[in-house]
Write a protein that holds these residues in place. Structure first.
Motif, PDB file in Angstrom:
ATOM      1  N   LEU A 274      -5.672 -13.874  12.512  1.00 38.18           N
ATOM      2  CA  LEU A 274      -4.215 -13.979  12.584  1.00 38.18           C
ATOM      3  C   LEU A 274      -3.737 -15.165  11.749  1.00 38.18           C
ATOM      4  O   LEU A 274      -4.519 -16.045  11.395  1.00 38.18           O
ATOM      5  N   ASN A 275      -2.435 -15.174  11.456  1.00 37.91           N
ATOM      6  CA  ASN A 275      -1.790 -16.269  10.707  1.00 37.91           C
ATOM      7  C   ASN A 275      -2.403 -16.446   9.319  1.00 37.91           C
ATOM      8  O   ASN A 275      -2.447 -17.530   8.773  1.00 37.91           O
ATOM      9  N   MET A 276      -2.848 -15.330   8.760  1.00 40.06           N
ATOM     10  CA  MET A 276      -3.531 -15.377   7.468  1.00 40.06           C
ATOM     11  C   MET A 276      -2.683 -14.746   6.364  1.00 40.06           C
ATOM     12  O   MET A 276      -2.605 -15.272   5.253  1.00 40.06           O
ATOM     13  N   VAL A 277      -2.047 -13.612   6.673  1.00 43.84           N
ATOM     14  CA  VAL A 277      -1.199 -12.933   5.688  1.00 43.84           C
ATOM     15  C   VAL A 277       0.167 -12.662   6.299  1.00 43.84           C
ATOM     16  O   VAL A 277       0.310 -12.568   7.522  1.00 43.84           O
ATOM     17  N   THR A 278       1.164 -12.542   5.438  1.00 43.51           N
ATOM     18  CA  THR A 278       2.509 -12.173   5.870  1.00 43.51           C
ATOM     19  C   THR A 278       2.859 -10.825   5.249  1.00 43.51           C
ATOM     20  O   THR A 278       2.249 -10.420   4.246  1.00 43.51           O
ATOM     21  N   PRO A 279       3.842 -10.113   5.800  1.00 44.35           N
ATOM     22  CA  PRO A 279       4.221  -8.818   5.200  1.00 44.35           C
ATOM     23  C   PRO A 279       4.578  -8.940   3.721  1.00 44.35           C
ATOM     24  O   PRO A 279       4.265  -8.050   2.932  1.00 44.35           O
ATOM     25  N   ARG A 369      -1.887 -21.613   5.305  1.00 46.89           N
ATOM     26  CA  ARG A 369      -1.785 -21.343   6.738  1.00 46.89           C
ATOM     27  C   ARG A 369      -3.146 -21.526   7.394  1.00 46.89           C
ATOM     28  O   ARG A 369      -4.173 -21.205   6.818  1.00 46.89           O
ATOM     29  N   SER A 370      -3.156 -22.021   8.628  1.00 45.70           N
ATOM     30  CA  SER A 370      -4.390 -22.251   9.362  1.00 45.70           C
ATOM     31  C   SER A 370      -4.777 -20.980  10.117  1.00 45.70           C
ATOM     32  O   SER A 370      -4.027 -20.483  10.964  1.00 45.70           O
ATOM     33  N   ILE A 371      -5.951 -20.446   9.816  1.00 49.90           N
ATOM     34  CA  ILE A 371      -6.377 -19.151  10.348  1.00 49.90           C
ATOM     35  C   ILE A 371      -6.711 -19.240  11.834  1.00 49.90           C
ATOM     36  O   ILE A 371      -7.360 -20.189  12.289  1.00 49.90           O
ATOM     37  N   ILE A 372      -6.276 -18.233  12.596  1.00 44.63           N
ATOM     38  CA  ILE A 372      -6.617 -18.071  14.012  1.00 44.63           C
ATOM     39  C   ILE A 372      -7.578 -16.888  14.101  1.00 44.63           C
ATOM     40  O   ILE A 372      -7.343 -15.850  13.465  1.00 44.63           O
ATOM     41  N   ALA A 373      -8.658 -17.034  14.857  1.00 42.52           N
ATOM     42  CA  ALA A 373      -9.686 -15.987  14.844  1.00 42.52           C
ATOM     43  C   ALA A 373     -10.202 -15.669  16.238  1.00 42.52           C
ATOM     44  O   ALA A 373     -10.247 -16.527  17.118  1.00 42.52           O
TER      45      ALA A 373
END
Length: 403
Positions: A274-279, A369-373
């Protein structure tokens, strides 16, 4: 919000920490940067074109590619900031008047870094808002030019929050009050994104840190019109929920956000990022293809990957037939969210590899952005369902779906 809605992660705040005051003390070495991956901007930012480009925000129609080029070339020569020998430091300028921004490309990353010093300098009708591109992965520092007030206030111990400002005051009027206690290094009056109306609060920093406490003591509680000022260090002493103090007053650095509870389940072979790509990152076919390949190659470093899925937003160019019900922007957003847009799914052959990838990628930086995994098993209950995400498809990256 994405992490919270999945129910897979600890409550917001549980894995976040405020910036330790020692990090903001001048003279101490800077903290180690968060490791980045992908997009070719990790180890050596000079290899990327983005390290030579600067984003100029909020330009007016009077700003042209030619006068912006001439301005930067003249100012860098005047201040002796050019670092690449003879010739003009600016290679090209591209203006987007529809979205009111421009990109300035320099001949070297060092020239671009030096030009960051002009953030806040007055050009034609107002200050230039200069930023690094969103996918820049190098250093952000620049020199301070005396007399130029930056519009970017960094998160340090000397960052000051001031709230309770009457909405009719502009930048110059607010700074006139604050300048009574010292020269201002950086200042940002926060405005509504649509109409530009002041939100009634700002952040700033003095050139001389010694002026910080003096200004706070003198101005906190002062009546201005029909309001009272709230002024204090942005990261010290304030508490969420205090009147007039927004969440932005609490700069925080995220630690790697890991899933709640035990994660070593034997069949959890699907990595969710999550928090890796945006639309917006996924609309252009070429940019989508680059992201897809970056993710796949990086994740293969932890073990054989069976499948990668990055859901894309629906196309918005559909022509509506007479009498046909149109889909609102909010409904289109819900459709994209229900399809998993904004998430990255990676299915490994082995669960151990997925767990190693989670621990290796959580907290890494991608496009700033800081990745959530977390990891999921094939029968995990998620929205959208995993069998929909991993539905059979051609080997090539999927095309944009029609809305």
């Amino acid at each position: 919000m994405q992490a919270k809605q999945t129910g897979l992660f600890n409550l917001p705040g549980a894995n976040r920490t405020q910036i330790p005051p020692i990090l903001g003390i001048a003279g101490l070495p800077a903290p180690m940067p968060v490791q980045s991956f992908g997009m070719g901007i990790g180890g050596n930012p000079n290899l990327s074109r983005q390290s030579r480009r600067l984003y100029i925000g909020s330009i007016t129609p009077e700003v042209t590619e030619q006068n912006l080029t001439d301005f930067f070339n003249a100012k860098m020569e005047e201040m002796n900031l050019s670092t690449s020998g003879t010739g003009s430091p600016v290679l090209a300028v591209q203006c987007n008047y529809e979205k009111n921004y421009a990109f300035v490309e320099f001949r070297s990353a060092e020239d671009a870094t030096a030009a960051m010093a002009f953030d806040g300098i007055i050009f034609i009708n107002g200050p230039l808002k200069i930023r690094r591109p969103k996918d820049y992965g190098g250093e952000f520092g620049s020199v301070h030019v005396p007399g130029v007030v930056s519009t970017n206030v960094p998160d340090t111990i000397n960052k000051i929050f001031v709230g309770g400002l009457p909405s009719y005051l502009d930048e110059e009027q607010v700074m006139e009050l604050l300048k009574s206690f010292g020269e201002i290094k950086a200042f940002n009056l926060v405005r509504e994104p649509g109409n530009g109306t002041s939100k009634g609060y700002a952040f700033f920093e003095y050139v001389d840190p010694a002026a910080t406490d003096i200004a706070i003591q003198a101005l906190n509680g002062m009546q201005l019109g029909d309001r009272f000022l709230v002024i204090q260090r942005a990261s010290v002493g304030a508490k969420p929920g205090m009147p007039g103090i927004p969440p932005e007053a609490f700069p925080e650095i995220p630690r790697p956000i890991m899933p709640a509870g035990e994660t070593s389940t034997g069949d959890a072979r699907i990595l969710l990022l999550l928090n890796m790509v945006t639309p917006e990152d996924l609309v252009d076919d070429e940019e989508y293809g680059d992201i897809y390949e970056d993710v796949k190659q990086e994740c293969q470093n932890f073990g054989p990957v069976e499948d990668v899925r990055i859901p894309r937003p629906a196309k918005k160019e559909k022509k509506w037939a007479p009498g046909e019900a149109q889909v609102s922007a909010q409904d289109a957003l819900r459709v994209d969210e229900a399809a998993g847009v904004g998430r990255v799914y990676v299915k490994y052959d082995k669960a151990d590899d997925a767990t190693r990838a989670m621990k290796g990628l959580a907290g890494r930086s991608f496009a700033g952005r800081s990745i959530i995994a977390t990891v999921l098993s094939d029968d995990s209950q998620t929205t959208p369902p995993l069998h929909v995400i991993f539905a059979p498809q051609p080997d090539a990256p999927p095309p944009l779906p029609m809305s």
